[in-house]
Design a protein around this motif. Structure first.
Motif, short mmCIF file in Angstrom:
data_model
loop_
_atom_site.label_atom_id
_atom_site.label_comp_id
_atom_site.label_asym_id
_atom_site.label_seq_id
_atom_site.Cartn_x
_atom_site.Cartn_y
_atom_site.Cartn_z
N VAL A 15 0.86 -1.20 0.00
CA VAL A 15 0.00 0.00 0.00
C VAL A 15 0.89 1.23 0.00
O VAL A 15 2.02 1.24 0.51
CB VAL A 15 -0.93 0.03 1.24
N ASP A 39 -3.40 6.20 4.41
CA ASP A 39 -3.40 5.30 3.26
C ASP A 39 -3.75 6.13 2.02
O ASP A 39 -4.87 6.61 1.88
CB ASP A 39 -4.43 4.19 3.46
N SER A 41 -3.22 4.97 -1.19
CA SER A 41 -3.12 4.04 -2.32
C SER A 41 -4.04 4.44 -3.46
O SER A 41 -3.64 4.42 -4.63
CB SER A 41 -3.47 2.62 -1.85
N GLU A 42 -5.28 4.84 -3.14
CA GLU A 42 -6.24 5.19 -4.20
C GLU A 42 -5.77 6.43 -4.96
O GLU A 42 -5.85 6.48 -6.19
CB GLU A 42 -7.62 5.45 -3.58
N ARG A 43 -5.27 7.41 -4.21
CA ARG A 43 -4.78 8.63 -4.87
C ARG A 43 -3.58 8.35 -5.75
O ARG A 43 -3.48 8.82 -6.88
CB ARG A 43 -4.40 9.66 -3.81
N LEU A 45 -2.78 5.50 -7.13
CA LEU A 45 -3.20 4.72 -8.29
C LEU A 45 -3.77 5.65 -9.35
O LEU A 45 -3.48 5.49 -10.55
CB LEU A 45 -4.24 3.68 -7.87
N SER A 46 -4.57 6.63 -8.93
CA SER A 46 -5.13 7.59 -9.89
C SER A 46 -4.02 8.40 -10.56
O SER A 46 -4.07 8.65 -11.77
CB SER A 46 -6.10 8.54 -9.16
#
Length: 226
Positions: A15, A39, A41-43, A45-46
């Motif tokens: 992560v 965390d 991770s989503e940012r 990944l974008s």
């Protein structure tokens, strides 16, 4: 405060995290660090997907030799890619410097005098909403001093709160070879017209399917009396 972004392995899963930590001096002189681990991770990944999309788009533009332009109509600020500059014989830094020196008259300086009025009229029509895109073919001055035919396609994307044009995006393609081919074709057609029209032999062109006569020359008229 201390900030760090990186990857950690949590439960056998990697992560992306951001650590924000601040030191505190205790009464005994020891330093205690307290912080928060986010965390992200989503940012991340974008961001990675966005970067991949940008690189793919740049590859497509490079392969098709398409220049791009971002224009703030109100401030006059412009952003180009390398291809836009290269089409006119400049590096990106050189064209930025040149346009900064030329100032508000930049476009008039590098655009052929015979094309300025038409280009401006098409731009105003687009701003007024009469046409969905600003599409114009015009000659622009190459760094070496010759004229380059450019096809510009742009679209206004945003307006100011009071309705004035704000941000415009577009493409910039060198069509000089197309124009040269068109001119060569025009000259060949003109030669054909002269040879056909002035040939002393009666000549005509017809469509085999319908036997319709499409063209005749003067010798045909004189010979057959029509």
């Amino acid at each position: 405060p201390y900030r760090w972004e990186g990857r950690l392995v949590v439960n056998e899963k990697t992560v992306w995290v951001r650590l924000e930590s601040t030191p505190h001096v205790l009464e005994n002189g020891d330093i205690l660090w307290t912080g928060v681990l986010h965390d992200i991770s989503e940012r991340r990944l974008s961001e990675i997907l966005l970067e991949e999309t940008r690189l793919n788009l740049e590859s497509v533009l490079e392969g098709a030799n398409i220049g791009t332009l971002e224009w703030n109509v109100q401030t006059g600020e412009m952003k180009f890619n390398e291809i836009w500059a290269r089409n006119l014989g400049y590096t990106l830094d050189e064209i930025r410097f040149a346009l900064a020196i030329w100032g508000a008259k930049s476009w008039e300086i590098i655009t052929h005098p015979d094309d300025i009025e038409h280009a401006n009229n098409m731009l105003e029509r687009h701003f007024a909403g009469e046409v969905p895109f600003h599409i114009v073919e015009c000659r622009m001055m190459h760094r070496d001093g010759h004229w380059v035919w450019i096809r510009q396609v742009g679209k206004l994307k945003t307006r100011t709160p009071d309705g004035k044009p704000l941000l415009m995006y577009g493409t910039h393609i060198d069509i000089s070879k197309n124009k040269a081919d068109e001119e060569e074709l025009r000259k060949n057609e003109e030669k054909y017209r002269l040879l056909f029209a002035n040939n002393p032999q009666p000549m005509f062109i017809f469509k085999p399917e319908t036997l319709a006569i499409l063209e005749i020359n003067q010798a045909f008229i004189d010979h057959y009396g029509y």
